[in-house]
Design a protein around this motif. Structure first.
Motif, mmCIF file in Angstrom:
data_model
loop_
_atom_site.group_PDB
_atom_site.id
_atom_site.type_symbol
_atom_site.label_atom_id
_atom_site.label_comp_id
_atom_site.label_asym_id
_atom_site.label_seq_id
_atom_site.Cartn_x
_atom_site.Cartn_y
_atom_site.Cartn_z
ATOM 1 N N GLU A 109 0.851 -1.195 0.000
ATOM 2 C CA GLU A 109 0.000 0.000 0.000
ATOM 3 C C GLU A 109 0.880 1.236 0.000
ATOM 4 O OE1 GLU A 109 -2.367 -0.333 3.529
ATOM 5 O OE2 GLU A 109 -3.080 -2.336 2.984
ATOM 6 N N TYR A 110 0.627 2.114 -0.990
ATOM 7 C CA TYR A 110 1.355 3.385 -1.066
ATOM 8 C C TYR A 110 0.304 4.470 -0.848
ATOM 9 C CZ TYR A 110 5.004 0.877 -3.820
ATOM 10 O OH TYR A 110 5.980 0.027 -4.279
ATOM 11 N N THR A 111 0.139 4.945 0.388
ATOM 12 C CA THR A 111 -0.976 5.860 0.665
ATOM 13 C C THR A 111 -0.522 7.244 1.083
ATOM 14 O OG1 THR A 111 -1.083 4.897 2.872
ATOM 15 C CG2 THR A 111 -2.657 4.072 1.255
ATOM 16 N N ASP A 112 0.728 7.622 0.749
ATOM 17 C CA ASP A 112 1.172 8.977 1.112
ATOM 18 C C ASP A 112 0.397 10.043 0.359
ATOM 19 O OD1 ASP A 112 4.569 7.884 1.412
ATOM 20 O OD2 ASP A 112 3.145 8.366 3.004
ATOM 21 N N TYR A 113 0.125 9.778 -0.902
ATOM 22 C CA TYR A 113 -0.571 10.770 -1.728
ATOM 23 C C TYR A 113 -1.930 10.244 -2.164
ATOM 24 C CZ TYR A 113 4.243 12.300 -1.738
ATOM 25 O OH TYR A 113 5.490 12.667 -1.336
ATOM 26 N N GLU A 114 -1.941 9.251 -3.048
ATOM 27 C CA GLU A 114 -3.196 8.621 -3.455
ATOM 28 C C GLU A 114 -3.294 7.280 -2.742
ATOM 29 O OE1 GLU A 114 -5.207 10.152 -5.555
ATOM 30 O OE2 GLU A 114 -3.822 11.781 -5.963
ATOM 31 N N ASN A 115 -4.432 6.616 -2.939
ATOM 32 C CA ASN A 115 -4.610 5.298 -2.319
ATOM 33 C C ASN A 115 -4.248 4.203 -3.303
ATOM 34 O OD1 ASN A 115 -5.475 6.308 0.124
ATOM 35 N ND2 ASN A 115 -7.620 6.352 -0.502
ATOM 36 N N LEU A 116 -2.938 3.932 -3.407
ATOM 37 C CA LEU A 116 -2.495 2.877 -4.309
ATOM 38 C C LEU A 116 -2.256 1.610 -3.503
ATOM 39 C CD1 LEU A 116 -1.358 1.669 -6.909
ATOM 40 C CD2 LEU A 116 0.802 2.807 -6.447
ATOM 41 N N GLY A 117 -2.901 0.518 -3.919
ATOM 42 C CA GLY A 117 -2.695 -0.749 -3.240
ATOM 43 C C GLY A 117 -2.814 -1.873 -4.243
ATOM 44 N N PHE A 118 -1.989 -2.910 -4.101
ATOM 45 C CA PHE A 118 -2.070 -4.036 -5.024
ATOM 46 C C PHE A 118 -1.525 -5.269 -4.347
ATOM 47 C CE2 PHE A 118 2.463 -3.992 -5.840
ATOM 48 C CZ PHE A 118 2.799 -2.667 -5.675
ATOM 49 N N ASP A 119 -1.922 -6.429 -4.883
ATOM 50 C CA ASP A 119 -1.451 -7.709 -4.362
ATOM 51 C C ASP A 119 -0.276 -8.194 -5.185
ATOM 52 O OD1 ASP A 119 -4.886 -8.820 -3.859
ATOM 53 O OD2 ASP A 119 -3.564 -7.610 -2.590
ATOM 54 N N SER A 120 0.565 -9.002 -4.554
ATOM 55 C CA SER A 120 1.752 -9.505 -5.234
ATOM 56 C C SER A 120 1.816 -11.022 -5.059
ATOM 57 C CB SER A 120 2.977 -8.830 -4.627
ATOM 58 O OG SER A 120 4.160 -9.331 -5.198
ATOM 59 N N TYR A 121 1.345 -11.731 -6.085
ATOM 60 C CA TYR A 121 1.327 -13.199 -6.052
ATOM 61 C C TYR A 121 2.535 -13.758 -6.777
ATOM 62 C CZ TYR A 121 -3.508 -13.589 -4.373
ATOM 63 O OH TYR A 121 -4.659 -13.553 -3.617
ATOM 64 N N MET A 122 2.987 -14.919 -6.305
ATOM 65 C CA MET A 122 4.077 -15.592 -7.010
ATOM 66 C C MET A 122 3.585 -16.031 -8.395
ATOM 67 S SD MET A 122 6.128 -19.082 -6.053
ATOM 68 C CE MET A 122 5.045 -20.227 -6.857
ATOM 69 N N ILE A 123 4.493 -15.980 -9.390
ATOM 70 C CA ILE A 123 4.143 -16.511 -10.716
ATOM 71 C C ILE A 123 4.386 -18.022 -10.668
ATOM 72 C CG2 ILE A 123 4.732 -16.516 -13.162
ATOM 73 C CD1 ILE A 123 5.504 -13.612 -12.908
ATOM 74 N N PRO A 124 3.360 -18.830 -10.928
ATOM 75 C CA PRO A 124 3.550 -20.290 -10.868
ATOM 76 C C PRO A 124 4.589 -20.740 -11.879
ATOM 77 C CG PRO A 124 1.221 -19.725 -11.124
ATOM 78 C CD PRO A 124 1.995 -18.474 -11.346
ATOM 79 N N THR A 125 5.265 -21.842 -11.560
ATOM 80 C CA THR A 125 6.373 -22.319 -12.396
ATOM 81 C C THR A 125 5.953 -22.528 -13.854
ATOM 82 O OG1 THR A 125 7.247 -23.400 -10.448
ATOM 83 C CG2 THR A 125 8.178 -24.072 -12.562
ATOM 84 N N GLN A 126 4.745 -23.043 -14.050
ATOM 85 C CA GLN A 126 4.331 -23.326 -15.448
ATOM 86 C C GLN A 126 4.069 -22.045 -16.239
ATOM 87 O OE1 GLN A 126 2.679 -24.465 -12.690
ATOM 88 N NE2 GLN A 126 0.454 -24.293 -12.932
ATOM 89 N N ASP A 127 3.919 -20.898 -15.563
ATOM 90 C CA ASP A 127 3.638 -19.651 -16.274
ATOM 91 C C ASP A 127 4.862 -18.765 -16.449
ATOM 92 O OD1 ASP A 127 0.435 -19.215 -14.546
ATOM 93 O OD2 ASP A 127 1.028 -20.481 -16.244
ATOM 94 N N LEU A 128 6.026 -19.272 -16.044
ATOM 95 C CA LEU A 128 7.226 -18.450 -16.161
ATOM 96 C C LEU A 128 7.634 -18.308 -17.616
ATOM 97 C CD1 LEU A 128 9.406 -19.939 -13.274
ATOM 98 C CD2 LEU A 128 8.422 -17.659 -13.326
ATOM 99 N N THR A 129 8.193 -17.136 -17.965
ATOM 100 C CA THR A 129 8.769 -16.981 -19.307
ATOM 101 C C THR A 129 10.273 -17.227 -19.192
ATOM 102 O OG1 THR A 129 9.027 -14.616 -18.913
ATOM 103 C CG2 THR A 129 7.031 -15.309 -20.070
ATOM 104 N N PRO A 130 10.945 -17.609 -20.293
ATOM 105 C CA PRO A 130 12.389 -17.911 -20.218
ATOM 106 C C PRO A 130 13.164 -16.744 -19.628
ATOM 107 C CG PRO A 130 11.526 -18.563 -22.337
ATOM 108 C CD PRO A 130 10.409 -17.844 -21.642
ATOM 109 N N GLY A 131 14.056 -17.056 -18.687
ATOM 110 C CA GLY A 131 14.842 -16.002 -18.050
ATOM 111 C C GLY A 131 14.320 -15.613 -16.689
#
Lengths: 230, 91
Positions: A109-131
């Motif tokens: 949550e970044y709420t110093d100015y606006e109300n910015l909030g987001f979730d951060s999920y792991m990318i599952p192994t099968q959805d990874l791109t090379p690198g």
């Protein structure tokens, strides 16, 4: 980030981590020297045919092997206390970010100015791109402006978690109902990975942390984009 | 409202260091500013004066307190109430 067969710490990305790294090198060198000396003495004692049955005491050597360890301990304690107080210095943050631990993802949550909030999920192994890195990548990264003091307030919504980023020298418990403060400055731009560091259930190993340090303009563009998306 | 307060609010970056809460546990810092904002509002509305000084506490508790503790609605409410009070005192 961590790499296979790694023995030491990850490269430091903050001044505090640099200090910790150097202190660790200094202390480990002392430990190696003492261990080598002791091992040498053991081998020497075991592999000699000579015996000495007549030495009962010696004041001089007793003084030496009392004073020398005390001096070594002081040589370890002084840099250690220096870093302890350095980490505790009052800093004037430019930005406050809240990192909330959930089962099993982090939300920022970044709420110093606006109300910015987001979730951060792991990318599952099968959805990874090379690198991309297995079990470390997330769909949304915690983006921060580089070379700015950042305050992070860590808490949790359900069970205990811990927010850790080794390259920045940070590990902070996420306790429900409590707001734990930590702070950092990134010395250089880059992407820094960490993982949840307190057992929190089935997917404890699958809720990583990614901090991306970018120049201020990039950070401002990113935050505008994120606000539009949400 | 004084010029200093206006400038302070315009130059607001994030919650500054508060010597009352120097340690790791900032729970009380969030709670205190949240409380101070609502008390300030209540007092100044009762007096009928400009409530903009309360904005400082609003900004600080918004920076520090997790949204789930406070609720988006509560923050929006507070912002709306403050703006309405500003308009009322100006007219």
């Amino acid at each position: 980030m961590a790499h296979p067969s790694q023995l030491g710490f990850q490269d430091a990305a903050s001044p505090v981590m640099e200090e910790l790294l150097h202190f660790h090198d200094h202390t480990l060198m002392i430990v190696f020297l003492i261990s080598t000396l002791v091992l040498y003495i053991i081998v020497a004692m075991v592999s000699t045919k000579l015996t000495n049955k007549y030495v009962l005491d010696s004041q001089e050597i007793e003084i030496v092997w009392t004073v020398l360890p005390a001096v070594i301990l002081i040589l370890i304690a002084l840099p250690s206390l220096r870093i302890l107080y350095l980490m505790d210095e009052i800093n004037d943050p430019h930005l406050t970010i809240k990192a909330m631990g959930h089962q099993w993802y982090w939300s920022y949550e970044y709420t110093d100015y606006e109300n910015l909030g987001f979730d951060s999920y792991m990318i599952p192994t099968q959805d990874l791109t090379p690198g991309q890195f297995r079990l470390l990548e997330t769909d949304h990264r915690m983006v921060v402006p580089m070379e700015s003091p950042i305050r992070v307030l860590v808490s949790a919504e359900d069970v205990l978690h811990a927010w850790a980023v080794p390259a920045l020298g940070i590990k902070m418990d996420a306790v429900p109902g409590r707001l734990n403060q930590t702070a950092f400055i990134t010395s250089r731009p880059g992407v820094y990975y960490g993982q949840c560091s307190e057992i929190c259930g089935a997917n404890h190993s699958f809720m990583p942390i990614v901090v991306e340090a970018v120049p201020l303009e990039h950070f401002e563009n990113w935050s505008s984009l994120m606000l539009e998306e949400s | 409202m004084s010029q200093d307060m206006k400038e302070k609010l315009e130059n607001y970056r994030t919650a500054p260091f508060d010597a009352r809460f120097p340690n790791q546990n900032q729970t009380r810092n969030c709670w205190q500013n949240y409380l101070d904002f609502h008390r300030c509002q209540k007092a100044l509305i009762a007096k009928g004066t400009d409530v903009t000084p309360c904005d400082w506490y609003l900004r600080v508790y918004k920076s520090l307190c997790p949204v789930s503790w406070v609720g988006y609605l509560c923050i929006l409410c507070s912002l709306m109430i403050n703006r309405k009070q500003d308009q009322q005192t100006q007219t």
